[in-house]
Design a protein around this motif. Structure first.
Motif, PDB file in Angstrom:
ATOM      1  N   GLN A  23       0.722  -1.069   0.086  1.00  0.00           N
ATOM      2  CA  GLN A  23       0.063   0.060   0.014  1.00  0.00           C
ATOM      3  C   GLN A  23       0.844   1.357  -0.142  1.00  0.00           C
ATOM      4  O   GLN A  23       1.872   1.207   0.589  1.00  0.00           O
ATOM      5  CB  GLN A  23      -0.840   0.106   1.177  1.00  0.00           C
ATOM      6  N   ASN A  24       0.464   2.213  -0.464  1.00  0.00           N
ATOM      7  CA  ASN A  24       1.129   3.451  -0.555  1.00  0.00           C
ATOM      8  C   ASN A  24       0.443   4.456   0.590  1.00  0.00           C
ATOM      9  O   ASN A  24      -0.531   4.927   0.551  1.00  0.00           O
ATOM     10  CB  ASN A  24       0.907   4.288  -2.032  1.00  0.00           C
ATOM     11  N   THR A  25       1.392   4.479   1.652  1.00  0.00           N
ATOM     12  CA  THR A  25       0.867   4.994   2.923  1.00  0.00           C
ATOM     13  C   THR A  25       0.840   6.757   2.876  1.00  0.00           C
ATOM     14  O   THR A  25       0.174   7.308   3.454  1.00  0.00           O
ATOM     15  CB  THR A  25       1.957   4.707   4.119  1.00  0.00           C
ATOM     16  N   LYS A  26       1.692   7.250   1.684  1.00  0.00           N
ATOM     17  CA  LYS A  26       1.474   8.615   1.547  1.00  0.00           C
ATOM     18  C   LYS A  26       0.198   8.907   0.439  1.00  0.00           C
ATOM     19  O   LYS A  26       0.409  10.218   0.130  1.00  0.00           O
ATOM     20  CB  LYS A  26       2.879   9.016   0.993  1.00  0.00           C
ATOM     21  N   LEU A  27      -0.452   8.134   0.182  1.00  0.00           N
ATOM     22  CA  LEU A  27      -1.440   8.313  -0.973  1.00  0.00           C
ATOM     23  C   LEU A  27      -2.532   9.230  -0.240  1.00  0.00           C
ATOM     24  O   LEU A  27      -3.320   8.639   0.763  1.00  0.00           O
ATOM     25  CB  LEU A  27      -2.085   7.219  -1.396  1.00  0.00           C
ATOM     26  N   PRO A  28      -2.847  10.570  -0.874  1.00  0.00           N
ATOM     27  CA  PRO A  28      -4.038  11.274  -0.014  1.00  0.00           C
ATOM     28  C   PRO A  28      -5.296  10.578  -0.457  1.00  0.00           C
ATOM     29  O   PRO A  28      -5.581   9.956  -1.311  1.00  0.00           O
ATOM     30  CB  PRO A  28      -3.850  12.759  -1.071  1.00  0.00           C
ATOM     31  N   PRO A  29      -5.935  10.692   0.814  1.00  0.00           N
ATOM     32  CA  PRO A  29      -7.368   9.867   0.667  1.00  0.00           C
ATOM     33  C   PRO A  29      -8.269  10.547  -0.183  1.00  0.00           C
ATOM     34  O   PRO A  29      -9.252   9.680  -0.584  1.00  0.00           O
ATOM     35  CB  PRO A  29      -7.906  10.410   2.165  1.00  0.00           C
ATOM     36  N   THR A  30      -8.053  11.717  -0.753  1.00  0.00           N
ATOM     37  CA  THR A  30      -9.172  12.340  -1.903  1.00  0.00           C
ATOM     38  C   THR A  30      -8.585  12.025  -3.105  1.00  0.00           C
ATOM     39  O   THR A  30      -9.290  12.504  -4.390  1.00  0.00           O
ATOM     40  CB  THR A  30      -9.218  13.879  -1.647  1.00  0.00           C
ATOM     41  N   TRP A  31      -7.376  11.130  -3.278  1.00  0.00           N
ATOM     42  CA  TRP A  31      -6.736  10.842  -4.955  1.00  0.00           C
ATOM     43  C   TRP A  31      -7.531   9.927  -5.531  1.00  0.00           C
ATOM     44  O   TRP A  31      -8.150   9.082  -4.866  1.00  0.00           O
ATOM     45  CB  TRP A  31      -5.548  10.409  -4.707  1.00  0.00           C
ATOM     46  N   PRO A  32      -7.688  10.100  -6.675  1.00  0.00           N
ATOM     47  CA  PRO A  32      -7.369  11.379  -7.548  1.00  0.00           C
ATOM     48  C   PRO A  32      -8.552  12.289  -7.556  1.00  0.00           C
ATOM     49  O   PRO A  32      -9.969  11.885  -7.555  1.00  0.00           O
ATOM     50  CB  PRO A  32      -7.529  10.812  -9.098  1.00  0.00           C
ATOM     51  N   GLU A  33      -8.211  13.603  -7.451  1.00  0.00           N
ATOM     52  CA  GLU A  33      -9.427  14.811  -7.146  1.00  0.00           C
ATOM     53  C   GLU A  33      -9.881  14.989  -8.534  1.00  0.00           C
ATOM     54  O   GLU A  33     -10.885  15.648  -8.395  1.00  0.00           O
ATOM     55  CB  GLU A  33      -8.586  15.923  -6.543  1.00  0.00           C
ATOM     56  N   HIS A  34      -9.038  15.070  -9.755  1.00  0.00           N
ATOM     57  CA  HIS A  34      -9.671  15.699 -10.895  1.00  0.00           C
ATOM     58  C   HIS A  34      -9.759  14.683 -12.000  1.00  0.00           C
ATOM     59  O   HIS A  34     -10.646  14.939 -12.920  1.00  0.00           O
ATOM     60  CB  HIS A  34      -8.279  16.711 -11.415  1.00  0.00           C
ATOM     61  N   GLY A  35      -9.044  13.440 -12.006  1.00  0.00           N
ATOM     62  CA  GLY A  35      -9.368  12.818 -13.260  1.00  0.00           C
ATOM     63  C   GLY A  35      -8.400  13.117 -14.355  1.00  0.00           C
ATOM     64  O   GLY A  35      -8.750  12.558 -15.347  1.00  0.00           O
TER      65      GLY A  35
END
Length: 289
Positions: A23-35
């Motif tokens: 798992q990518n622990t640095k991945l923002p919870p809202t990613w991807p925001e734009h597409g």
């Protein structure tokens, strides 16, 4: 003969490689925001000795764009989706989603942030509720709302509501209704990128129209990639991607491609028009009469 099942169980449990579980622990919870989606010189081969299924594919899809994908069988259309979901790893190149290389993202993380409506609708034995929301993340009203948006509310209500059984592989529903259920499931994910793999190939024109209208209304701000079976389903897309032998050969608006005499898409649309497949004989926006 029964020992064959033992042999298969042994092979599946010990002989097959497993997908990486990191798992990518640095991945923002809202990613991807734009597409925002970008393919950079992507090369993919299914196995050694076979030609490249994707051969140096480079393209950029802007946030919220609706892209139609066309090409002959074996041109690499579905392979693009397999690469995006990392069902098959790349031999070369990168795929970026909101400027992040998807190879650095855990598979569970990546696939949970994307939505797909496959050509063959996938339903499993269980209730309507379990098929719409297998992880139990949504409240009942949300499930009822997406059924209404996908024109399935009356059908499901007659069957007994959210606890109604769908049957093995969804056999209690028609092919079109199964596709609409898959669309409802995709709506619930709130994904910024939706992939549609010839979802209307085996449904009638009425269901096709319902699917397309719901996608236009509910995914208006999402990035949508559509592999086309009927040319008229992508004539209102922002741009059309034409694939051939794993390469991008054309990528422009439908109107621009139709006005180019030597365009592959122009010939495809012209052949479809001659066969009467464009809106039951009605003019199609952007198509030269």
């Amino acid at each position: 003969m029964q020992l064959v099942s033992v042999e298969r169980t042994e092979e599946y449990s010990t002989g097959l490689p497993t997908e990486p579980q990191h798992q990518n622990t640095k991945l923002p919870p809202t990613w991807p925001e734009h597409g925002w989606l970008e393919f950079r010189n992507v090369v993919l081969t299914y196995r050694d000795g076979l030609p490249n299924a994707l051969d140096g594919v480079s393209l950029v899809v802007r946030p919220g764009e609706k892209i139609g994908i066309v090409g002959r069988t074996g041109s690499g259309k579905s392979t693009m989706f397999l690469a995006l979901f990392r069902m098959v790893e790349l031999n070369q190149g990168q795929i970026l989603l909101d400027q992040l290389d998807i190879s650095t993202v855990g598979l569970a993380q990546l696939r949970s942030r994307l939505a797909i409506i496959p050509q063959d609708p996938f339903l499993f034995s269980g209730t309507v509720r379990e098929n719409l929301d297998p992880c139990g993340r949504h409240v009942e009203q949300q499930l009822l709302d997406v059924l209404e948006q996908c024109h399935l509310s009356a059908v499901v209500s007659r069957m007994g509501g959210l606890e109604a059984e769908v049957g093995e592989r969804g056999r209690f529903f028609s092919a079109g209704q199964r596709q609409l259920l898959c669309l409802a499931r995709a709506l619930l994910t709130q994904a910024k990128v939706l992939c549609i793999d010839e979802a209307t190939a085996s449904v009638d024109h009425k269901t096709d129209k319902l699917l397309q209208q719901t996608i236009r209304d509910k995914f208006w701000d999402k990035t949508v990639l559509t592999i086309a079976h009927r040319i008229n389903t992508i004539m209102d897309c922002d741009r059309v991607l034409v694939m051939h032998a794993g390469k991008v050969v054309e990528f422009d608006t439908p109107a621009a491609l139709c006005q180019t005499d030597n365009s592959i898409f122009h010939r495809l649309a012209g052949n479809a028009k001659k066969l009467g497949k464009l809106g039951l004989g009605k003019p199609v926006p952007g198509f030269p009469l």
